[in-house]
Enzyme design. Sequence first.
Site, mmCIF file in Angstrom:
data_model
loop_
_atom_site.group_PDB
_atom_site.id
_atom_site.type_symbol
_atom_site.label_atom_id
_atom_site.label_comp_id
_atom_site.label_asym_id
_atom_site.label_seq_id
_atom_site.Cartn_x
_atom_site.Cartn_y
_atom_site.Cartn_z
ATOM 1 C CB THR A 87 -14.458 85.845 45.070
ATOM 2 O OG1 THR A 87 -15.882 85.876 44.491
ATOM 3 C CG2 THR A 87 -13.522 84.743 44.244
ATOM 4 C CE LYS A 162 -14.620 87.713 40.744
ATOM 5 N NZ LYS A 162 -15.687 87.545 42.061
ATOM 6 C CE LYS A 237 -11.641 86.675 48.356
ATOM 7 N NZ LYS A 237 -12.409 86.490 48.212
#
Length: 290
Positions: A87, A162, A237
Site C-alpha cells: 500500500t 485501497k 499510514k
Amino acid sequence: MKIGFIGLGNMGAPMAANLARAGHDVTGFDMADVAIDGVTMAASGAKAAAGADVVITMLPNGAILRAVANEVIPAMSKGAALVDCSTVDVDSARAVAQQAAEAGLLAVDAPVSGGIGGAAAGTLTFMAGGSAEAFAKAEPLFEIMGQKAVHCGESGAGQAAKICNNMILGVTMIATCEAFALADKLGLDRQKMFDVVSTSSGYSWTMNAYCPAPGVGPQSPADNGYKPGFASELMLKDLRLSQQAAESADADTPMGKMAAALYEQFVESEDGLGTDFSAMLPRFEKRARG
C-alpha cells in the site's frame, strides 16, 4: 510459474508460502534473514527477479518500492509482470508502472485487504490497477493468495481504491468508538447497543464484523487486549496516504483529514502505537468532553 517475491514480512511470507504450496517455483528476498517452507531464498532482489514470470513485491512505502523497482526491473525478462501488493501513494505506483512499461514489462498495482489472517488463510482481496493483459497474467496468483480480485482500472487505480476504502474504514471506526463511549456514559448496555445498531441504519463493517467493544459481536482484536489485527500506526499510514492523494487531486476530505489528525495524536502522543486501530474505544472511554 517462476515467481520472485520481494518483501517477506508478516504479509509477504504467508503469501509466498501459499504460492509455493500451490506448486509454483518461488524465489524470495528480504532484508531480514527469513526462512519460508517451499521458498528458495536469493541473495538480492535482482537475483530473485532474474528469469521470473512474475515478480511480486510487498513493501513498507513508496520510496522503498521505487528503490526496489530500480534494482529489479533491469533484471527482469521482457514480458514478465511486476505486481506490487504494497500500500503506497498513487504517484509512486504510477511511476513504477511507467518505468516497467518502458522496460517492456507488464505492471500491476494490487494492494490487499484482509490483514495477516487473510494472508495466511489465502482469503485476501486484491484491488488491482494496470492493463487488462497485466491483470490477466497476475489473476491466477491472486486466486491462490486471495478470495477476490477486482480490476479497478489503469495503473494507480488499485492504490486509489485501497486508499479510499481505508479512509472510510478509519473514519467509521472513530465514529463507532465514539458511539460506544457515549452509550456507556448514557447508561446503555453495550450488548443492547450492538443489537440495535448492527441491525439498523448505523450498520457498518466496524460495528458488525470488527466490533471495538470486547465481548460484543464476533471475535475481534478487542477480545484479545487490542493486539493488532490492523495496527493503529498502519491506519495512520493509510490515512496520511489518503490526505496526500486528496492534496494531489484537490479533493475536499474534511473527515479524512480529521481522522488522520486523531490517529496521529493517538499513535505519536498517546499510547496507540502497537495497538489495534479499534483501541480508539478505550481511548474515548477515558476522556471527558473537551
